[in-house]
Design an enzyme around this catalytic site. Structure first.
Site, PDB file in Angstrom:
ATOM      1  N   ARG A   1      -3.116   1.533  12.266  1.00  0.00           N
ATOM      2  CA  ARG A   1      -1.876   1.877  11.542  1.00  0.00           C
ATOM      3  C   ARG A   1      -0.893   2.663  12.431  1.00  0.00           C
ATOM      4  O   ARG A   1      -0.192   3.556  11.970  1.00  0.00           O
ATOM      5  CB  ARG A   1      -2.195   2.662  10.262  1.00  0.00           C
TER       6      ARG A   1
ATOM      7  N   LYS B   1       2.696   2.615  11.086  1.00  0.00           N
ATOM      8  CA  LYS B   1       2.965   3.568  10.003  1.00  0.00           C
ATOM      9  C   LYS B   1       3.175   4.977  10.565  1.00  0.00           C
ATOM     10  O   LYS B   1       4.135   5.669  10.219  1.00  0.00           O
ATOM     11  CB  LYS B   1       1.777   3.548   9.052  1.00  0.00           C
TER      12      LYS B   1
ATOM     13  N   GLY C   1      -1.151   9.736 -15.377  1.00  0.00           N
ATOM     14  CA  GLY C   1      -2.496   9.940 -14.838  1.00  0.00           C
ATOM     15  C   GLY C   1      -2.515  10.767 -13.577  1.00  0.00           C
ATOM     16  O   GLY C   1      -3.034  11.879 -13.551  1.00  0.00           O
TER      17      GLY C   1
ATOM     18  N   ASP D   1      -5.600   1.272 -17.010  1.00  0.00           N
ATOM     19  CA  ASP D   1      -4.329   0.828 -16.413  1.00  0.00           C
ATOM     20  C   ASP D   1      -4.378  -0.633 -16.004  1.00  0.00           C
ATOM     21  O   ASP D   1      -5.341  -1.073 -15.369  1.00  0.00           O
ATOM     22  CB  ASP D   1      -4.043   1.646 -15.138  1.00  0.00           C
TER      23      ASP D   1
ATOM     24  N   HIS E   1      10.057   7.255  -8.917  1.00  0.00           N
ATOM     25  CA  HIS E   1      10.207   6.925  -7.497  1.00  0.00           C
ATOM     26  C   HIS E   1      11.231   7.815  -6.807  1.00  0.00           C
ATOM     27  O   HIS E   1      11.332   7.834  -5.596  1.00  0.00           O
ATOM     28  CB  HIS E   1      10.607   5.451  -7.325  1.00  0.00           C
TER      29      HIS E   1
ATOM     30  N   CYS F   1       5.524   6.179 -14.372  1.00  0.00           N
ATOM     31  CA  CYS F   1       4.273   5.831 -13.687  1.00  0.00           C
ATOM     32  C   CYS F   1       3.614   7.129 -13.221  1.00  0.00           C
ATOM     33  O   CYS F   1       4.105   8.221 -13.545  1.00  0.00           O
ATOM     34  CB  CYS F   1       4.602   4.909 -12.508  1.00  0.00           C
TER      35      CYS F   1
HETATM   36  C1  LIG Z   1       0.759   1.553  -7.659  1.00  0.00           C
HETATM   37  N1  LIG Z   1       0.634   0.924  -6.358  1.00  0.00           N
HETATM   38  C2  LIG Z   1      -0.606   0.594  -5.867  1.00  0.00           C
HETATM   39  C3  LIG Z   1      -0.796  -0.718  -5.387  1.00  0.00           C
HETATM   40  N2  LIG Z   1      -1.980  -1.084  -4.872  1.00  0.00           N
HETATM   41  C4  LIG Z   1      -2.993  -0.207  -4.836  1.00  0.00           C
HETATM   42  N3  LIG Z   1      -4.159  -0.564  -4.338  1.00  0.00           N
HETATM   43  N4  LIG Z   1      -2.855   1.073  -5.284  1.00  0.00           N
HETATM   44  C5  LIG Z   1      -1.678   1.501  -5.811  1.00  0.00           C
HETATM   45  O1  LIG Z   1      -1.589   2.669  -6.222  1.00  0.00           O
HETATM   46  N5  LIG Z   1       0.219  -1.581  -5.420  1.00  0.00           N
HETATM   47  C6  LIG Z   1       1.475  -1.272  -6.011  1.00  0.00           C
HETATM   48  C7  LIG Z   1       1.780   0.163  -5.858  1.00  0.00           C
HETATM   49  C8  LIG Z   1       2.007   0.492  -4.407  1.00  0.00           C
HETATM   50  N6  LIG Z   1       2.150   1.881  -4.254  1.00  0.00           N
HETATM   51  C9  LIG Z   1       1.600   2.638  -3.295  1.00  0.00           C
HETATM   52  C10 LIG Z   1       1.898   3.991  -3.342  1.00  0.00           C
HETATM   53  C11 LIG Z   1       1.404   4.848  -2.356  1.00  0.00           C
HETATM   54  C12 LIG Z   1       0.591   4.331  -1.349  1.00  0.00           C
HETATM   55  C13 LIG Z   1       0.106   5.284  -0.331  1.00  0.00           C
HETATM   56  O2  LIG Z   1       0.504   6.417  -0.363  1.00  0.00           O
HETATM   57  N7  LIG Z   1      -0.735   4.898   0.616  1.00  0.00           N
HETATM   58  C14 LIG Z   1      -1.219   5.836   1.568  1.00  0.00           C
HETATM   59  C15 LIG Z   1      -2.708   5.712   1.741  1.00  0.00           C
HETATM   60  C16 LIG Z   1      -3.393   6.259   0.527  1.00  0.00           C
HETATM   61  C17 LIG Z   1      -4.825   6.566   0.784  1.00  0.00           C
HETATM   62  O3  LIG Z   1      -5.689   5.796   0.503  1.00  0.00           O
HETATM   63  N8  LIG Z   1      -5.087   7.697   1.369  1.00  0.00           N
HETATM   64  C18 LIG Z   1      -6.394   8.148   1.744  1.00  0.00           C
HETATM   65  C19 LIG Z   1      -6.283   8.792   3.092  1.00  0.00           C
HETATM   66  C20 LIG Z   1      -6.124   7.802   4.077  1.00  0.00           C
HETATM   67  C21 LIG Z   1      -5.410   8.366   5.284  1.00  0.00           C
HETATM   68  O4  LIG Z   1      -4.411   7.814   5.680  1.00  0.00           O
HETATM   69  N9  LIG Z   1      -5.876   9.468   5.859  1.00  0.00           N
HETATM   70  C22 LIG Z   1      -5.250   9.991   7.023  1.00  0.00           C
HETATM   71  C23 LIG Z   1      -5.196  11.497   6.957  1.00  0.00           C
HETATM   72  C24 LIG Z   1      -4.333  11.997   5.868  1.00  0.00           C
HETATM   73  C25 LIG Z   1      -4.033  13.471   5.997  1.00  0.00           C
HETATM   74  O5  LIG Z   1      -4.665  14.180   6.761  1.00  0.00           O
HETATM   75  O6  LIG Z   1      -3.103  13.925   5.317  1.00  0.00           O
HETATM   76  C26 LIG Z   1      -6.100   9.593   8.209  1.00  0.00           C
HETATM   77  O7  LIG Z   1      -7.238   9.205   7.980  1.00  0.00           O
HETATM   78  O8  LIG Z   1      -5.582   9.641   9.300  1.00  0.00           O
HETATM   79  C27 LIG Z   1      -6.889   9.246   0.844  1.00  0.00           C
HETATM   80  O9  LIG Z   1      -6.119   9.778   0.056  1.00  0.00           O
HETATM   81  O10 LIG Z   1      -8.071   9.586   0.980  1.00  0.00           O
HETATM   82  C28 LIG Z   1      -0.526   5.639   2.889  1.00  0.00           C
HETATM   83  O11 LIG Z   1      -0.409   6.665   3.566  1.00  0.00           O
HETATM   84  O12 LIG Z   1      -0.134   4.530   3.250  1.00  0.00           O
HETATM   85  C29 LIG Z   1       0.286   3.001  -1.292  1.00  0.00           C
HETATM   86  C30 LIG Z   1       0.801   2.135  -2.284  1.00  0.00           C
HETATM   87  N1  LIG Z   2      -3.083   6.128 -13.525  1.00  0.00           N
HETATM   88  C1  LIG Z   2      -2.377   5.682 -12.357  1.00  0.00           C
HETATM   89  C2  LIG Z   2      -1.526   4.498 -12.683  1.00  0.00           C
HETATM   90  C3  LIG Z   2      -0.636   4.056 -11.588  1.00  0.00           C
HETATM   91  S1  LIG Z   2       0.024   2.511 -11.868  1.00  0.00           S
HETATM   92  C4  LIG Z   2      -1.515   6.793 -11.830  1.00  0.00           C
HETATM   93  O1  LIG Z   2      -1.091   7.607 -12.632  1.00  0.00           O
HETATM   94  O2  LIG Z   2      -1.252   6.854 -10.627  1.00  0.00           O
HETATM   95 ZN   LIG Z   3       2.079   2.713 -12.773  1.00  0.00          ZN
END
Ligand SMILES: CN1c2c(nc(N)[nH]c2=O)NC[C@@H]1CNc1ccc(C(=O)N[C@@H](CCC(=O)N[C@@H](CCC(=O)N[C@@H](CCC(=O)O)C(=O)O)C(=O)O)C(=O)O)cc1
Ligand SMILES: N[C@@H](CCS)C(=O)O
Ligand SMILES: [Zn+2]
Length: 765
Positions: free
Chosen positions: A18, A21, A438, A605, A700, A732
């Site tokens: 990544r 990102k 949630g 959900d 958002h 949401c």
């Molecule tokens: C509602 N949405 C979702 C979708 N799909 C899903 N599977 N889940 C969803 O909630 N589709 C439609 C929408 C899309 N929306 C989103 C909203 C936010 C994110 C997001 O923030 N993604 C994060 C990764 C989230 C995650 O899993 N985090 C892990 C940690 C992983 C990580 O990156 N760790 C870092 C260290 C972090 C730190 O130190 O602060 C590392 O390892 O280096 C966790 O929480 O444990 C993102 O950053 O991209 C995605 C879709």
């Molecule tokens: N319970 C989840 C729904 C996201 S679609 C949340 O609050 O993040």
């Molecule tokens: Zn939602």
């Protein structure tokens, strides 16, 4: 003899770790300057091209790489920039580009929505009175870069004009042709410049062709592609479709282009059937998408070779491209870093890099004969067979349960009306109860704690204590804000799907299988490789703890079967709906356990219910019937007094409202703040006779809404919805917001609810 060429449609942007990102986020937060950012990004882009070259891909896509989203790239290339971003002329700056996607101090971001039926989101072009012009020939820039830096004669990728306009907003249907007439000359210029530069092929993506189109749309395709083709002499157009079969197969393959790309994986056999029935023009290239671009399973090379031979036999074409069914944007980068998955599973996986290898092998097998790839054919068959034969795919208890589904009722004990009375008695909620969806903010502190725990720096006890402290704070905060129905905050979850993937049997989670969801945000879809089953309670500990802290009801919080299915990589040896039923039965046990442990409201959900709709409308009914059944299977065994909630966060609602009602949830909360008008109209026409909360503010945005705004939006809804059934909630979950934004917004929401209740009391008196 057919000439066989390997090709790709698009490569993941995010990098093996990544890097993409991280670089983007560093740039946005000012940690690196523009020059460093662009240098880092270029390295990544060139590295992706080099990898494809090393993998032996003949036709390598260029211009598919993006700094955010390829639809936004198309808008920016054509100067389609909403007025509020104050763009006037010349090249579009990075600031403007990112502002359209993410908003800035002065202007709100453009809307973002689902890319067809995937979990990727694109930035919706706003065409309002657009006077398009070319700000930069983007494909040309990347074609040159690939040639100069790596000696690659790339295949530029462009989003086609008809799909682009169909995905845009800000015009009336009758203005479509006029707009198209403005864009087509610009496309011609872009293509002519590519031709002059020596490009041999251009890939024009028109995935809209895989949806349900009208005959007049096909006429438009004929006109447009006639114009494009006749303006070129040497450059070959590959008209690329994906995600489904073609309803207008004959018309599409006879369009005036040199090649047509078809999806032979997600078409339910329709494209092959069309080829057999109608043939394929011999003078054209058929680009056969036969490696799954949306799933992660290794291909059985023998079966794929047979399919390709069948295609060649049926068409007798001169040139065939072997390629993925769609861009590889939707799959993770490489299996090679997956060191923690069991070996049977890992051998049966194929991410983007491995898929390219499969394409090279198939190309070699067709050109040089099967014997040239005999070893790889055997290896692929063995790996797949081992997974199929594994105990995880042959769980007799799960299989028996699925065979005897009629043994599980999918109906609640009583009708909604009867349940409503019982639940009113049980909960004694005020008129217009307030709640949230949630999740509460996933602060850096929460993410860091989880990382420390996952890395083994923290013990289970330390992490549990941390999550409990977060819940203590969250419950106290909700008391202070004055909400009526509480949530535990979802602090223990990395993601609403991945979390369940870590806990359910038949699932595994990869270490690094990230895919882009929107902008720099990624998700790590779990892998459903076996029969899904309940192992032990997944959410009960947290829900019970949170409930113990308050007299207010705390909602149990689960993700529904269709959403878990849609946001996972799903085994493809049994029908998807069967996997959904397996998930539903596992969730049913969780629901029953929550209820037995005293949780009286349970939210399941289903935000992906709509996204999962097939692209073709004639397939909707069958899909919805099964999706609704899976939800009911998960939730119907509870007592009448237990209140089932569901939540969906999308606003296009009207076309599936009957299915939503058929879920028979006691309360649904839906996203509505950005499209309130449309939703209210839907309810005006169709009504809704169960509990419902329309999102009253947009989560958002960091902006804290005014009390008055929330009152107004609620009052408008109350003109068509029954106040006795109406709830007040945000759109949401709040996980991406900061704490102070959440507190401010929820306080305003509670205040607005109080005012509306007072007005209601006055008017009653
Ligand atoms: C509602 N949405 C979702 C979708 N799909 C899903 N599977 N889940 C969803 O909630 N589709 C439609 C929408 C899309 N929306 C989103 C909203 C936010 C994110 C997001 O923030 N993604 C994060 C990764 C989230 C995650 O899993 N985090 C892990 C940690 C992983 C990580 O990156 N760790 C870092 C260290 C972090 C730190 O130190 O602060 C590392 O390892 O280096 C966790 O929480 O444990 C993102 O950053 O991209 C995605 C879709
Ligand atoms: N319970 C989840 C729904 C996201 S679609 C949340 O609050 O993040
Ligand atoms: Zn939602």
């Amino acid at each position: 003899m057919t000439t066989v060429i390997s090709s790709n449609l698009g490569y993941p942007r995010i990098g093996e770790n990544r890097e993409w990102k991280r670089t983007l986020e560093k740039f946005w937060s000012g940690k690196i300057d523009k020059e460093t950012f662009l240098e880092d990004i270029q390295k990544l882009r060139l590295n992706h091209l080099q990898k494809q070259k090393d993998q032996g891909i003949d036709l390598i896509p260029v211009g598919d790489f993006s700094l955010y989203d390829h639809v936004l790239d198309t808008s920016v290339m054509f100067g389609v920039i909403p007025e509020r971003f104050e763009y006037s002329d010349g090249p579009v700056s990075l600031d403007t580009y990112f502002a359209i996607a993410r908003g800035n101090q002065k202007a709100v971001a453009s809307e973002m929505t689902k890319w067809f039926n995937t979990n990727y989101h694109y930035i919706v072009p706003e065409l309002n009175q657009a006077e398009p012009k070319i700000t930069e020939n983007r494909p040309l820039k990347f074609f040159r870069e690939a040639k100069e830096k790596l000696g690659i004669n790339g295949k530029p990728v462009i989003l086609g004009p008809i799909t682009y306009l169909k995905l845009s907003k800000g015009y009336k249907p009758e203005e479509f042709k006029t707009l198209l007439d403005k864009f087509v000359p610009l496309y011609i210029t872009v293509l002519q410049e590519l031709e002059k530069e020596g490009a041999e092929w251009v890939q024009i993506d028109e995935p809209i062709l895989a949806t349900s189109l009208q005959a007049e749309d096909i006429e438009i395709f004929k006109e447009v592609y006639e114009k494009l083709s006749s303006s070129l002499t040497k450059l070959n157009i590959l008209l690329q479709t994906y995600f489904e079969g073609l309803d207008y197969y004959q018309e599409v393959v006879n369009l005036p282009v040199q090649g047509v790309g078809l999806d032979f994986v997600h078409d339910e056999g329709e494209n092959l059937a069309s080829i057999k029935k109608y043939g394929f023009p011999k003078d054209k290239v058929l680009a056969a998408g036969i490696i799954d671009g949306r799933n992660i399973w290794r291909s059985n090379l023998q079966a794929k070779l047979e399919l390709l031979e069948d295609i060649i036999e049926s068409t007798r074409i001169e040139t065939l491209f072997v390629q993925p069914s769609s861009s590889l944007l939707h799959v993770p980068v490489t299996v090679k870093n997956e060191t923690k998955l069991n070996s049977t599973l890992v051998k049966a996986l194929s991410f983007a890099d491995e898929k390219l290898e499969e394409i090279s092998l198939l190309t070699k097998g067709l050109s040089q004969g099967k014997s040239a790839v005999e070893t790889e054919i055997t290896q692929s068959a063995t790996a797949i067979e081992a997974l199929n034969q594994s105990i995880s795919r042959n769980n007799t208890q799960v299989r028996d349960a699925i065979r005897n589904l009629s043994g599980f009722s999918s109906d609640r004990n009583s009708s909604f009306k009867e349940r409503y009375k019982i639940q009113q008695q049980e909960f004694q909620l005020p008129l217009l109860p307030t709640t949230t969806i949630g999740s509460l903010p996933q602060t850096p502190e929460v993410r860091k704690a989880r990382r420390a725990w996952k890395n083994g720096e923290w013990t289970n006890e330390e992490y549990d204590r941390f999550v409990k402290e977060q819940m203590d704070e969250a419950i106290a905060l909700q008391e202070e804000i004055g909400l009526d129905v509480f949530v535990h905050g979802e602090f223990e979850r990395n993601d609403m799907v991945e979390y369940f993937g870590e806990k359910l049997g038949g699932f595994d989670t990869s270490s690094n299988g990230w895919v882009q969801s929107y902008g720099s945000r990624c998700v790590k879809p779990p892998l459903i490789y076996g029969d899904v089953h309940f192992i032990e309670p997944m959410t009960v500990k947290e829900s019970v703890y949170a409930q113990s802290l308050t007299d207010k009801p705390v909602k149990g919080m689960l993700t529904g079967p269709q959403t878990i299915l849609n946001w996972s990589f799903v085994r493809d040896d049994i029908p998807r709906y069967e996997v959904a039923y397996q998930i539903a039965l596992a969730l049913r046990k969780e629901v029953e356990t929550l209820e037995a442990e005293g949780i009286k409201m349970i939210q399941v959900d289903e935000p992906a219910l709509r996204e999962g709709l097939p692209l073709k409308q004639n397939k909707w009914e069958a899909y919805l019937e099964k999706a609704v059944y899976a939800f009911r299977l998960s939730t119907s065994s509870v007592q009448d007094s237990t209140q089932i909630h569901t939540h969906m966060c999308y606003s296009e609602f009207d076309d599936i409202i009957d299915a939503i009602s058929a879920l028979d949830a006691d309360v649904i909360s839906i996203e509505a703040a950005r499209s309130h008008g449309e939703i209210i109209r839907t309810f005006e026409e169709k009504g809704y006779d169960k509990g419902i909360g329309l999102g009253v503010y947009d989560i958002h945005s960091p902006r804290i809404p005014e009390v008055k705004e929330i009152e107004d939006i609620s009052n408008r809804a109350l003109q068509v919805l029954d106040p006795e059934l109406f709830w007040i909630n945000p759109d949401c979950g709040l996980k991406t917001r900061k704490k102070d934004e959440v507190v401010g917004a929820l306080k305003a929401m509670v205040e607005a609810a109080k005012k509306i209740r007072e007005q209601a009391a006055v008017s009653k008196a």
